[in-house]
Design an enzyme around this catalytic site. Structure first.
Site, PDB file in Angstrom:
ATOM      1  CG  HIS A 126      -1.993  -1.117   1.106  1.00 28.50           C
ATOM      2  ND1 HIS A 126      -2.713  -1.573   2.189  1.00 28.50           N
ATOM      3  CD2 HIS A 126      -2.419  -1.860   0.045  1.00 28.50           C
ATOM      4  CE1 HIS A 126      -3.522  -2.548   1.814  1.00 28.50           C
ATOM      5  NE2 HIS A 126      -3.361  -2.749   0.512  1.00 28.50           N
ATOM      6  CB  SER A 195      -9.113  -6.220  10.143  1.00 28.13           C
ATOM      7  OG  SER A 195      -8.852  -5.403   9.028  1.00 28.13           O
ATOM      8  N   PRO A 220      -4.893 -10.252  18.578  1.00 27.50           N
ATOM      9  CG  PRO A 220      -4.865  -8.108  19.545  1.00 27.50           C
ATOM     10  CD  PRO A 220      -4.340  -8.898  18.377  1.00 27.50           C
ATOM     11  CB  ALA A 237       2.406  -8.493  16.925  1.00 27.46           C
TER      12      ALA A 237
HETATM   13  C1  BJW Z   1      -3.092  -6.288  16.751  1.00 27.00           C
HETATM   14  C2  BJW Z   1      -2.569  -5.557  17.795  1.00 27.00           C
HETATM   15  C3  BJW Z   1      -1.365  -6.019  18.318  1.00 27.00           C
HETATM   16  C4  BJW Z   1      -4.373  -4.592  17.256  1.00 27.00           C
HETATM   17  N1  BJW Z   1      -0.795  -7.107  17.794  1.00 27.00           N
HETATM   18  N2  BJW Z   1      -2.508  -7.358  16.247  1.00 27.00           N
HETATM   19  C5  BJW Z   1     -12.445  -8.043  -3.407  1.00 27.00           C
HETATM   20  C6  BJW Z   1     -13.571  -8.141  -2.617  1.00 27.00           C
HETATM   21  C7  BJW Z   1     -14.137  -7.010  -2.026  1.00 27.00           C
HETATM   22  C8  BJW Z   1     -13.577  -5.740  -2.228  1.00 27.00           C
HETATM   23  C9  BJW Z   1     -12.475  -5.653  -3.007  1.00 27.00           C
HETATM   24  C10 BJW Z   1     -11.929  -6.778  -3.588  1.00 27.00           C
HETATM   25  N3  BJW Z   1     -10.822  -6.388  -4.287  1.00 27.00           N
HETATM   26  C11 BJW Z   1     -10.677  -5.052  -4.149  1.00 27.00           C
HETATM   27  C12 BJW Z   1     -11.672  -4.578  -3.377  1.00 27.00           C
HETATM   28  C13 BJW Z   1     -11.865  -3.145  -2.982  1.00 27.00           C
HETATM   29  C14 BJW Z   1     -10.995  -2.708  -1.863  1.00 27.00           C
HETATM   30  C15 BJW Z   1     -11.290  -3.569  -0.635  1.00 27.00           C
HETATM   31  O1  BJW Z   1     -10.604  -4.503  -0.300  1.00 27.00           O
HETATM   32  N4  BJW Z   1     -12.335  -3.224   0.117  1.00 27.00           N
HETATM   33  C16 BJW Z   1     -12.686  -3.980   1.316  1.00 27.00           C
HETATM   34  C17 BJW Z   1     -12.687  -3.056   2.521  1.00 27.00           C
HETATM   35  C18 BJW Z   1     -13.990  -4.649   1.103  1.00 27.00           C
HETATM   36  N5  BJW Z   1      -9.593  -2.796  -2.226  1.00 27.00           N
HETATM   37  C19 BJW Z   1      -8.990  -1.838  -2.886  1.00 27.00           C
HETATM   38  O2  BJW Z   1      -9.586  -0.821  -3.263  1.00 27.00           O
HETATM   39  C20 BJW Z   1      -7.527  -2.042  -3.224  1.00 27.00           C
HETATM   40  N6  BJW Z   1      -7.302  -1.813  -4.609  1.00 27.00           N
HETATM   41  C21 BJW Z   1      -7.592  -2.735  -5.524  1.00 27.00           C
HETATM   42  O3  BJW Z   1      -8.058  -3.794  -5.239  1.00 27.00           O
HETATM   43  O4  BJW Z   1      -7.282  -2.337  -6.805  1.00 27.00           O
HETATM   44  C22 BJW Z   1      -7.881  -3.050  -7.876  1.00 27.00           C
HETATM   45  C23 BJW Z   1      -9.189  -2.344  -8.152  1.00 27.00           C
HETATM   46  C24 BJW Z   1      -9.177  -1.019  -8.458  1.00 27.00           C
HETATM   47  C25 BJW Z   1     -10.381  -0.387  -8.728  1.00 27.00           C
HETATM   48  C26 BJW Z   1     -11.568  -1.095  -8.638  1.00 27.00           C
HETATM   49  C27 BJW Z   1     -11.554  -2.452  -8.297  1.00 27.00           C
HETATM   50  C28 BJW Z   1     -10.340  -3.095  -8.043  1.00 27.00           C
HETATM   51  C29 BJW Z   1      -6.675  -1.008  -2.524  1.00 27.00           C
HETATM   52  C30 BJW Z   1      -6.713  -1.147  -1.046  1.00 27.00           C
HETATM   53  C31 BJW Z   1      -5.926   0.025  -0.438  1.00 27.00           C
HETATM   54  C32 BJW Z   1      -6.080   0.032   1.069  1.00 27.00           C
HETATM   55  N7  BJW Z   1      -5.635   1.294   1.536  1.00 27.00           N
HETATM   56  C33 BJW Z   1      -5.605   1.516   2.983  1.00 27.00           C
HETATM   57  C34 BJW Z   1      -5.261   2.997   3.221  1.00 27.00           C
HETATM   58  C35 BJW Z   1      -3.794   3.282   2.935  1.00 27.00           C
HETATM   59  C36 BJW Z   1      -3.494   4.717   3.123  1.00 27.00           C
HETATM   60  C37 BJW Z   1      -3.714   5.174   4.556  1.00 27.00           C
HETATM   61  O5  BJW Z   1      -3.000   4.695   5.443  1.00 27.00           O
HETATM   62  O6  BJW Z   1      -4.580   6.016   4.774  1.00 27.00           O
HETATM   63  O7  BJW Z   1      -4.652   0.648   3.589  1.00 27.00           O
HETATM   64  S1  BJW Z   1      -7.118   1.089   3.791  1.00 27.00           S
HETATM   65  C38 BJW Z   1      -6.395   0.499   5.256  1.00 27.00           C
HETATM   66  O8  BJW Z   1      -6.742  -0.885   5.391  1.00 27.00           O
HETATM   67  C39 BJW Z   1      -4.865   0.559   5.007  1.00 27.00           C
HETATM   68  C40 BJW Z   1      -4.435  -0.793   5.508  1.00 27.00           C
HETATM   69  O9  BJW Z   1      -3.211  -1.167   4.919  1.00 27.00           O
HETATM   70  C41 BJW Z   1      -5.593  -1.679   5.122  1.00 27.00           C
HETATM   71  C42 BJW Z   1      -5.671  -2.946   5.927  1.00 27.00           C
HETATM   72  O10 BJW Z   1      -5.871  -2.668   7.287  1.00 27.00           O
HETATM   73  P1  BJW Z   1      -5.127  -3.558   8.365  1.00 27.00           P
HETATM   74  O11 BJW Z   1      -3.684  -3.400   8.211  1.00 27.00           O
HETATM   75  O12 BJW Z   1      -5.684  -4.918   8.328  1.00 27.00           O
HETATM   76  O13 BJW Z   1      -5.509  -2.796   9.729  1.00 27.00           O
HETATM   77  P2  BJW Z   1      -6.871  -2.848  10.550  1.00 27.00           P
HETATM   78  O14 BJW Z   1      -6.904  -1.607  11.360  1.00 27.00           O
HETATM   79  O15 BJW Z   1      -8.019  -3.130   9.686  1.00 27.00           O
HETATM   80  O16 BJW Z   1      -6.703  -4.093  11.516  1.00 27.00           O
HETATM   81  C43 BJW Z   1      -5.769  -4.059  12.572  1.00 27.00           C
HETATM   82  C44 BJW Z   1      -5.747  -5.438  13.198  1.00 27.00           C
HETATM   83  O17 BJW Z   1      -4.704  -5.464  14.145  1.00 27.00           O
HETATM   84  C45 BJW Z   1      -7.034  -5.794  13.946  1.00 27.00           C
HETATM   85  O18 BJW Z   1      -7.447  -7.095  13.538  1.00 27.00           O
HETATM   86  C46 BJW Z   1      -6.615  -5.806  15.414  1.00 27.00           C
HETATM   87  O19 BJW Z   1      -7.280  -6.775  16.184  1.00 27.00           O
HETATM   88  C47 BJW Z   1      -5.161  -6.147  15.294  1.00 27.00           C
HETATM   89  N8  BJW Z   1      -4.321  -5.660  16.385  1.00 27.00           N
HETATM   90  N9  BJW Z   1      -3.471  -4.530  18.091  1.00 27.00           N
HETATM   91  C48 BJW Z   1      -1.434  -7.769  16.781  1.00 27.00           C
HETATM   92  N10 BJW Z   1      -0.788  -5.383  19.368  1.00 27.00           N
END
Ligand code: BJW
Ligand code: ZN
Length: 247
Positions: A126, A195, A220, A237
């Site tokens: 990302h 997540s 967690p 982690a």
């Molecule tokens: C702990 C902890 C501790 C807490 N120890 N753990 C297929 C199906 C459905 C939808 C789509 C699909 N393919 C594509 C899509 C659309 C979309 C998508 O996935 N949407 C879903 C939400 C449904 N995807 C996209 O748009 C992607 N692009 C793409 O697919 O391009 C092709 C395309 C283009 C056009 C049209 C169609 C297709 C791009 C995704 C970009 C994501 N960007 C972000 C923002 C980045 C910039 C910013 O920082 O502002 O990236 S969104 C945000 O979520 C960020 C993260 O990298 C990403 C993932 O989040 P992550 O890392 O999982 O964090 P959290 O907060 O969600 O979870 C934290 C976890 O940690 C929790 O579980 C806690 O329990 C845990 N935790 N403390 C261990 N101490």
């Protein structure tokens, strides 16, 4: 006396960890939580900027509509990040790159903390908050802590935007393809602090498992992956990962 720590990792996982030749790690925001970086979801933590949910401000539409507001959001987060340090989880993973003959670290994080901990060749799905990218010619510029952030592309004069992947945008060319290839080839796949709902990153554990890899989630909280992986280690982690270096 057996301690709680030695019970966390199963004998099977420890044995696989000891023998593995190829390991893939996928990380998300949770791995940086213990460094003080807010997560996006989970733990009652939903990132909001000036009343806007993060999936609105961190979207392709917002870059077109109000790039200045998007920069404000990323400037705020960079300021927060510049004083934060990698935690024990980042450190442990940095050691793994020298432990396994084949090791791939794939991160969804844009914070650069893996690299600060010493991880090399990190596959960033990302992007990175410490870079800007031209909206026209895609030239990339590093953002330095001791210099004003550049606004304009030196190559073509057009506007710069954060070099991160927002909702609805394509991932950097080759990044997912590399990650998917390594996932299909790994014996052991760790999914840490995500997540597991944002695609295509969330498909990597599925790719690893369907190719015969053993998938272990460290989080967690339960996620959609929890009942589709081979083993789950419930915990932070920074507390769970150091257990792997203990015998
Ligand atoms: C702990 C902890 C501790 C807490 N120890 N753990 C297929 C199906 C459905 C939808 C789509 C699909 N393919 C594509 C899509 C659309 C979309 C998508 O996935 N949407 C879903 C939400 C449904 N995807 C996209 O748009 C992607 N692009 C793409 O697919 O391009 C092709 C395309 C283009 C056009 C049209 C169609 C297709 C791009 C995704 C970009 C994501 N960007 C972000 C923002 C980045 C910039 C910013 O920082 O502002 O990236 S969104 C945000 O979520 C960020 C993260 O990298 C990403 C993932 O989040 P992550 O890392 O999982 O964090 P959290 O907060 O969600 O979870 C934290 C976890 O940690 C929790 O579980 C806690 O329990 C845990 N935790 N403390 C261990 N101490
Ligand atoms: Zn340019």
């Amino acid at each position: 006396m057996q301690t709680i720590q030695t019970q966390v990792i199963s004998d099977e996982l420890r044995d696989r960890f000891d023998r593995a030749q190829s390991v893939l790690v996928l990380t998300g925001a949770g791995i940086s939580a213990e460094s003080g970086v807010p997560t996006f979801r989970g733990g009652g933590n939903t990132a909001v900027w000036r009343g806007m949910p993060f999936d609105v401000i961190s979207s392709a539409t917002m870059v077109q509509r109000d790039l200045a507001a998007v920069w404000e959001w990323f400037d705020y987060r960079r300021n927060l990040l510049q004083n934060l340090r990698p935690n024990r989880a980042h450190d442990e993973i940095a050691h793994w790159q020298d432990r396994f003959p084949q090791f791939t670290l794939v991160t969804q994080n844009i914070d650069g903390l893996h690299q600060k901990a010493g991880s090399r060749e990190v596959v960033e799905l990302h992007g990175n908050i410490w870079r800007a990218r031209c909206v026209n010619c895609n030239a990339r510029v590093e953002i330095l802590t001791d210099k004003p952030r550049p606004d304009i592309c030196a190559a073509c004069g057009d506007r710069l935007r954060p070099d991160v992947v927002l909702f609805g945008e394509m991932l950097p060319p080759g990044a997912f393809e590399t990650a998917a290839e390594k996932a299909a080839d790994c014996e052991l796949c760790f999914v840490i602090g995500t997540s597991a709902i944002v695609y295509p990153a969330a498909s990597l554990p599925e790719i690893a498992r369907s190719a015969g890899g053993y998938v272990c989630e460290i989080n967690p909280e339960a996620t959609p992956l929890s009942n589709r992986c081979d083993e789950g280690l419930t915990g932070k982690a920074g507390e769970v990962l150091p257990l792997f270096s203990k015998s």
